[in-house]
Design a protein around this motif. Sequence first.
Motif, PDB file in Angstrom:
ATOM      1  N   TRP A  62       0.806  -1.220   0.000  1.00  0.00           N
ATOM      2  CA  TRP A  62       0.000   0.000   0.000  1.00  0.00           C
ATOM      3  C   TRP A  62       0.843   1.276   0.000  1.00  0.00           C
ATOM      4  CZ3 TRP A  62      -4.001  -1.633  -2.069  1.00  0.00           C
ATOM      5  CH2 TRP A  62      -4.475  -2.927  -1.780  1.00  0.00           C
ATOM      6  N   GLY A  63       1.946   1.192  -0.766  1.00  0.00           N
ATOM      7  CA  GLY A  63       2.701   2.398  -1.081  1.00  0.00           C
ATOM      8  C   GLY A  63       3.936   2.660  -0.265  1.00  0.00           C
ATOM      9  N   LYS A  64       4.229   1.866   0.735  1.00  0.00           N
ATOM     10  CA  LYS A  64       5.262   2.223   1.717  1.00  0.00           C
ATOM     11  C   LYS A  64       6.633   2.478   1.093  1.00  0.00           C
ATOM     12  CE  LYS A  64       6.225   2.851   6.103  1.00  0.00           C
ATOM     13  NZ  LYS A  64       5.521   3.851   6.915  1.00  0.00           N
ATOM     14  N   THR A  65       7.017   1.695   0.095  1.00  0.00           N
ATOM     15  CA  THR A  65       8.367   1.847  -0.457  1.00  0.00           C
ATOM     16  C   THR A  65       8.377   2.591  -1.786  1.00  0.00           C
ATOM     17  OG1 THR A  65       8.370  -0.287  -1.614  1.00  0.00           O
ATOM     18  CG2 THR A  65       9.103  -0.267   0.693  1.00  0.00           C
ATOM     19  N   ASP A 105      -2.780   8.673  -3.717  1.00  0.00           N
ATOM     20  CA  ASP A 105      -1.500   8.256  -4.318  1.00  0.00           C
ATOM     21  C   ASP A 105      -0.415   8.060  -3.259  1.00  0.00           C
ATOM     22  OD1 ASP A 105       0.514   7.570  -6.038  1.00  0.00           O
ATOM     23  OD2 ASP A 105       0.213   9.261  -7.401  1.00  0.00           O
ATOM     24  N   TYR A 106      -0.619   7.080  -2.405  1.00  0.00           N
ATOM     25  CA  TYR A 106       0.350   6.800  -1.347  1.00  0.00           C
ATOM     26  C   TYR A 106       1.742   6.446  -1.875  1.00  0.00           C
ATOM     27  CZ  TYR A 106      -2.723   7.295   2.698  1.00  0.00           C
ATOM     28  OH  TYR A 106      -3.517   7.803   3.692  1.00  0.00           O
ATOM     29  N   PRO A 107       1.860   5.734  -3.001  1.00  0.00           N
ATOM     30  CA  PRO A 107       3.225   5.533  -3.527  1.00  0.00           C
ATOM     31  C   PRO A 107       3.938   6.854  -3.811  1.00  0.00           C
ATOM     32  CG  PRO A 107       1.722   3.974  -4.547  1.00  0.00           C
ATOM     33  CD  PRO A 107       0.874   4.934  -3.760  1.00  0.00           C
ATOM     34  N   LYS A 108       3.210   7.829  -4.384  1.00  0.00           N
ATOM     35  CA  LYS A 108       3.818   9.136  -4.645  1.00  0.00           C
ATOM     36  C   LYS A 108       4.185   9.825  -3.336  1.00  0.00           C
ATOM     37  CE  LYS A 108       2.999  13.556  -6.975  1.00  0.00           C
ATOM     38  NZ  LYS A 108       2.035  14.362  -7.781  1.00  0.00           N
ATOM     39  N   ARG A 109       3.320   9.713  -2.321  1.00  0.00           N
ATOM     40  CA  ARG A 109       3.626  10.317  -1.023  1.00  0.00           C
ATOM     41  C   ARG A 109       4.920   9.720  -0.456  1.00  0.00           C
ATOM     42  NH1 ARG A 109       0.482  13.022   2.415  1.00  0.00           N
ATOM     43  NH2 ARG A 109      -1.514  13.850   1.696  1.00  0.00           N
ATOM     44  N   ALA A 110       5.083   8.399  -0.602  1.00  0.00           N
ATOM     45  CA  ALA A 110       6.311   7.759  -0.116  1.00  0.00           C
ATOM     46  C   ALA A 110       7.527   8.279  -0.866  1.00  0.00           C
ATOM     47  CB  ALA A 110       6.204   6.245  -0.270  1.00  0.00           C
ATOM     48  N   ASP A 144      25.640   2.541   8.207  1.00  0.00           N
ATOM     49  CA  ASP A 144      24.986   2.341   6.917  1.00  0.00           C
ATOM     50  C   ASP A 144      23.592   2.951   6.956  1.00  0.00           C
ATOM     51  OD1 ASP A 144      24.618   1.491   4.325  1.00  0.00           O
ATOM     52  OD2 ASP A 144      24.299  -0.619   4.819  1.00  0.00           O
ATOM     53  N   ILE A 145      23.088   3.286   5.780  1.00  0.00           N
ATOM     54  CA  ILE A 145      21.713   3.751   5.579  1.00  0.00           C
ATOM     55  C   ILE A 145      21.128   2.920   4.443  1.00  0.00           C
ATOM     56  CG2 ILE A 145      20.240   5.671   4.880  1.00  0.00           C
ATOM     57  CD1 ILE A 145      21.510   6.273   7.494  1.00  0.00           C
ATOM     58  N   ARG A 146      19.973   2.295   4.694  1.00  0.00           N
ATOM     59  CA  ARG A 146      19.344   1.497   3.630  1.00  0.00           C
ATOM     60  C   ARG A 146      17.838   1.673   3.673  1.00  0.00           C
ATOM     61  NH1 ARG A 146      22.708  -3.160   5.157  1.00  0.00           N
ATOM     62  NH2 ARG A 146      20.845  -4.235   5.891  1.00  0.00           N
ATOM     63  N   GLY A 147      17.198   1.621   2.506  1.00  0.00           N
ATOM     64  CA  GLY A 147      15.750   1.683   2.486  1.00  0.00           C
ATOM     65  C   GLY A 147      15.214   2.161   1.163  1.00  0.00           C
ATOM     66  N   ALA A 148      13.935   2.508   1.149  1.00  0.00           N
ATOM     67  CA  ALA A 148      13.257   3.031  -0.039  1.00  0.00           C
ATOM     68  C   ALA A 148      11.969   3.699   0.404  1.00  0.00           C
ATOM     69  CB  ALA A 148      12.957   1.908  -1.038  1.00  0.00           C
ATOM     70  N   GLY A 149      11.532   4.700  -0.354  1.00  0.00           N
ATOM     71  CA  GLY A 149      10.261   5.349  -0.072  1.00  0.00           C
ATOM     72  C   GLY A 149      10.227   5.946   1.318  1.00  0.00           C
ATOM     73  N   ALA A 150       9.263   5.503   2.120  1.00  0.00           N
ATOM     74  CA  ALA A 150       9.113   5.982   3.499  1.00  0.00           C
ATOM     75  C   ALA A 150       9.498   4.902   4.495  1.00  0.00           C
ATOM     76  CB  ALA A 150       7.676   6.442   3.746  1.00  0.00           C
TER      77      ALA A 150
END
Length: 476
Positions: free
Chosen positions: A253-256, A336-341, A365-371
């Motif tokens: 549901w858009g998190k990344t 548009d939750y993907p866009k918000r992320a 280290d820093i790792r991730g995507a979106g929010a």
Amino acid sequence: MPDLISVEECEALSTKQVHDLYRRHVSRSQVSLMTSFGFGRELVESAEGAWLRTRDGRRILDFTGGVGVLNHGHNHPRILAARARFQQNRRMEVHKTYFSPYVAALSHNLAQLLPGDLTMSFFPNSGAEAVEGAVKLAYKYHEGARNTILHADISFHGKLLGSGSLTGGAQNHFAFPGIPGVRRFAYGDLDSVRAQVEQARDARGRCDVYAILIEPFSASTMTVCSEEFLRGLRELCTAEDIVLVFDEIYTGWGKTGSLFHFMRYPGLVPDVLTTSKSFGGGKSSISAYIAREPVFRKAYDNLADSLMHSTSTTYYGFGEETATAIEAVAIAVEDDYPKRARMLEDVLLPGLGALHKRYPDDIADIRGAGALWGVFLNSGSRMLDLVGRLIPGGLGRDPQFRTKVVTCSVINALYRDHGVYAYYTLNGRNPLVVGPPLVAVPEDAEYFLDSLDAVLAKGLPRLLTDFVREKVTSLW
């Protein structure tokens, strides 16, 4: 008459009274652990969007995202309105032999949004139940003729006996009895998967693997499968007729930055997808597993087995839960939750990168995507020595305890000094999680980054010393 506590009395309980009731009826150890690590010392009066307000009037920025549950934030007005409408109209909650318009509509909506022929849905209560339902479907698809299931070495799929036996990370540190035939492969390593498939062949060379379970984005370790790996996994499963299950309970549901993480790769379709957490809009305890039509029909689409899949579950079609999920999905799509992320990523990625450069001795280290990001703090020899001198010996049995204490010292300072609520994962290297709700705005992300900068400027040794002396030693 028994001395029962009413809802009104419950809402007036003090923090001490809540702690006492927990100690007597829930878990003494939980109270000791949480309060000693800086949590649970205040009660929340109200919550809205990305913000909490404690009983003493303090305003707190909730950057936990409810551990994945709160993409919609706290008390989203549309979610509240949908539930109020259901209640005011006295809709029927659940009945095993009446068909539910809410189940019908929610199933249709998922089929509209998901790629390929992922069109057949079932709605349990929790993510772990969705995983177990997916595994059960895969086993039934092969009519019990195959007996091996594969999962990744860093996986987290739940804490029930079945899903727990498919969890490869540190959270499953106790050897509970599990389902038979479980094998591990190295996350993101296609050769490792192939080797396990080959080892599981029977004397005639026939494949014995009925399912492969994978998180395309491992939210507990902030590790991501490559597109090459996921497509290779899809090809392998197609060739061997293995049911491929994508677990996107946290990342859906858009998190990344895409509706589901795997959907950033066109044409890639699992046989089964699991979702939960923010699927219920922060109010509804609901999950789903969605199967490709041929897989579902072979497993369950006959008169003898149709009740094994659906109406045999008491709470299947629980009205208010599915009505809430319909609204939660609509909000995620319309807003548009993907866009918000991705908008939050535009702030968090460069901001966290700048902090990494500014504090190279503190951030590994820093790792991730979106929010959804992980900040991996250094717990090298200097920090480990300091922790070893400060903490009581008995707490050092957990091999990750020192890393957890270092991370908690930062989390504690964020909360105490800046009103920012964060957490760390219990799996892998225990990163500090930056996982704001998708209703957060860029200014919230900037405030978080400024707060983390101010905390790290104090130096990890000082933070750690203060935290251990104030919190951890109170356990002993």
